[in-house]
Every structure is written in C-alpha cells, then in structure tokens.
Design a protein around this motif. Structure first.
Motif, short mmCIF file in Angstrom:
data_model
loop_
_atom_site.label_atom_id
_atom_site.label_comp_id
_atom_site.label_asym_id
_atom_site.label_seq_id
_atom_site.Cartn_x
_atom_site.Cartn_y
_atom_site.Cartn_z
N ASP A 118 -7.66 4.49 -10.34
CA ASP A 118 -8.87 5.24 -10.03
C ASP A 118 -8.53 6.62 -9.46
N LYS A 119 -7.39 6.68 -8.82
CA LYS A 119 -6.97 7.92 -8.15
C LYS A 119 -5.50 8.17 -8.42
N VAL A 120 -5.14 9.44 -8.62
CA VAL A 120 -3.75 9.83 -8.90
C VAL A 120 -3.30 10.85 -7.87
N ILE A 121 -2.09 10.65 -7.36
CA ILE A 121 -1.49 11.62 -6.43
C ILE A 121 -0.13 12.01 -6.99
N LEU A 122 0.10 13.29 -7.13
CA LEU A 122 1.42 13.78 -7.53
C LEU A 122 2.16 14.23 -6.28
N LEU A 123 3.33 13.64 -6.09
CA LEU A 123 4.07 13.83 -4.84
C LEU A 123 5.48 14.33 -5.12
N ASN A 124 5.86 15.35 -4.41
CA ASN A 124 7.25 15.77 -4.36
C ASN A 124 7.53 16.27 -2.94
N LYS A 125 7.67 15.30 -2.03
CA LYS A 125 7.81 15.52 -0.59
C LYS A 125 6.48 15.94 0.03
N ARG A 126 5.69 16.70 -0.67
CA ARG A 126 4.34 17.03 -0.24
C ARG A 126 3.38 16.72 -1.38
N VAL A 127 2.11 16.64 -1.07
CA VAL A 127 1.10 16.36 -2.09
C VAL A 127 0.85 17.61 -2.91
N LEU A 128 1.08 17.50 -4.23
CA LEU A 128 0.85 18.63 -5.13
C LEU A 128 -0.50 18.54 -5.82
N PHE A 129 -0.98 17.30 -5.95
CA PHE A 129 -2.28 17.10 -6.60
C PHE A 129 -2.81 15.74 -6.18
N LYS A 130 -4.12 15.65 -5.99
CA LYS A 130 -4.79 14.36 -5.79
C LYS A 130 -6.18 14.43 -6.40
N GLY A 131 -6.52 13.40 -7.14
CA GLY A 131 -7.80 13.36 -7.82
C GLY A 131 -7.81 12.26 -8.87
N THR A 132 -8.74 12.31 -9.79
CA THR A 132 -8.84 11.33 -10.87
C THR A 132 -7.97 11.78 -12.05
N ILE A 133 -7.82 10.86 -13.01
CA ILE A 133 -7.08 11.21 -14.22
C ILE A 133 -7.75 12.37 -14.94
N GLN A 134 -9.08 12.35 -14.93
CA GLN A 134 -9.83 13.43 -15.58
C GLN A 134 -9.56 14.77 -14.90
#
Length: 285
Positions: A239-255
């Motif tokens: 339902d939710k996606v977070i892109l992480l590389n030591k810090r959060v680069l993106f958070k939201g839905t797949i859309q």
C-alpha cells in the motif's frame, strides 16, 4: 441540504521520527576508559551513519515496503524495530510504545524475520523437527494447541513442504528455512510483522505463494506488515512504498512513485546499483 463527508479513521501502528543510527569507528587501541567512553558517546565523528533523520508511519492493516540498495540501512531499521539495536537519536514506536525502551510491552504482538539469520533469532533449534520447532514457537506466543493445528493445516494446503515437516530443521535448504519462517508468522498471527528480505531465497512460484499469504494476513487479520528489500518486485503487493538510502528519498503509493519517474520501475538491477537512488535523490530535492 446536508453533505456528509466520510473520513477514514486509521490507527497509526508504526511511527519513526527523526530516526538516526550512527556507528562510531573505534581506534585499534584504547589507552584508558575515558578514551573509550569518548568514542562510544561521540556522534557523527569519524564514523558510519546507517540511518539519518528517517521519518515515516504505517497504519493498521497496511503493507509498507522499504526499498533500497545494500548498505541503505534497511536491516538496521529492522533491528531497531526488534529491540536489538538502540538508535543514536529519534525513535521508532510500535503500537504506541518505543520499540527499544518499551519492547517488553509489544514483544508478544510483533514477529520479526531476518533473511540472513539462519535460525531466525535462534528460535529454531537445529536438531529437532520442523513441526516441533513450530509447536515450540507457537507456545512462546501463547497460541492455543487447537489453533496451532488449525492454522498449520490450513497453510500447508497452500504451501507444500514436501515431507519436510518431520525433518530436522538443520537439514533444510535456505529456501525451505525461509518458507518455515513464513509459516511460523502465519501461525503466530501477530499484530505487526516485520520482514527483512523475505523473498531473497524463494523460487518464483513460492514467492507468489508468499504474496498471497501476506495479502491474507492484512485483509483478514488486519496485520500491519513492514517489508524491507532490494527487490523492487515486492512493491506490487504494498500500500505504501519508501525508498531508503540512509535517509528517506521518497514515500508514497506505487502510483505516486510511477508519477515521479516511470523509468525507475523498468530495471530492478539498475536500482540495486544505486543509479535509481541517485535519480530519485536529485528529483526530490
């Protein structure tokens, strides 16, 4: 004319706020205790930052997938959630309790699986059968015997262990061990399930079975699930996606992620090299 607006009231189950973990690099030799104390307590000085100001939340019944390359801090985050590692600053709360300082209050409500830990916290004993291991773990989580048998028989209709149930745990392959961990999670039926690289040793067929089990846990039992992975294919059930590389680069839905940059989803190998992380970092600044 009266207009009624329905607002979905969701319970926040997992909440990270400014979560930071720093590993100081200690000198090879310590001359006295004060020197050791200085290096242990020092922050962001000649050390490694595993997580930096990470903030996110996961609501009840949601599946949240944290995607990132090797060394992004995913396993560090899972260890903090499991109460095994104390953050340098910030906090991670599960069901309203600090995951480290108040871990005893949530220990029976969460289950954590680490892909690289053969014994899964050493809960599984090598020289007893898979069945006896599962029975033992179910007792630790206070699962009644009749419920244990019902859930075990139900999931074995979906996942065929091929007669491995009576074998010693140590004789299983890595893939079969990972399947047994998933079965244990299904039997325990926790309020919060945290999975670190849960599909890394699974075949494509078993990976699809895993997706079905995870979906069932959230739909029928309202289990909140946090998955960390470098495999971008895992986001399809989230339902939710977070892109992480030591810090959060993106958070939201797949859309939301697709709208940000559709090209990011084309090649999982490119993501693992860190190229996609760099692109997202630029596009989100």
């Amino acid at each position: 004319m009266m207009i009624l607006i329905w607002v979905r009231n969701m319970k926040e189950v997992i909440k990270a706020s400014n979560l930071t973990k720093y590993y100081p690099l200690l000198p090879k030799r310590f001359f006295d205790l004060s020197t050791l104390k200085y290096y242990v307590n020092s922050k962001y000085c000649n050390g490694i930052v595993a997580l930096y100001n990470v903030s996110f939340s996961v609501e009840e019944g949601e599946i949240c997938c944290i995607i990132g390359p090797n060394g992004a801090g995913k396993t560090t985050l899972c260890k903090i959630a499991a109460g095994l590692l104390e953050p340098t600053s910030g906090y991670l709360k599960i069901l309203g309790y600090d995951s480290v300082k108040e871990h005893s209050k949530i220990a029976k409500d969460i289950f954590v699986i680490f892909a690289d830990y053969i014994g899964a916290w050493d809960l599984f004993q090598y020289r007893i059968s898979v069945y006896d291991n599962l029975k033992f773990i179910s007792k630790l989580w206070n699962v009644p015997s009749d419920v244990f048998e019902y859930r075990l028989n139900k999931i074995l209709k979906e996942i065929n262990l091929g007669g491995k149930l009576k074998e010693w745990y140590q004789r299983l392959s890595r893939g079969h061990k990972q399947i047994v961990w998933i079965i244990a999670a299904y039997i325990i039926n926790p309020k919060v399930l945290i999975l670190d690289e849960p599909t890394v040793h699974l075949s494509p067929l078993m990976r699809n079975k895993f997706y079905d089990i995870i979906t069932e846990l959230t739909e029928h039992n309202k289990t909140t699930i946090l998955i960390t992975s470098h495999n971008i294919d895992n986001i399809k059930i989230c339902d939710k996606v977070i892109l992480l590389n030591k810090r959060v680069l993106f958070k939201g839905t797949i859309q939301d992620l697709q709208a940000l940059n559709r090209a990011l989803l084309k090649d999982a190998a490119e993501f693992s090299r860190g190229d996609v992380i760099a692109k997202i970092s630029i596009s989100t600044k």
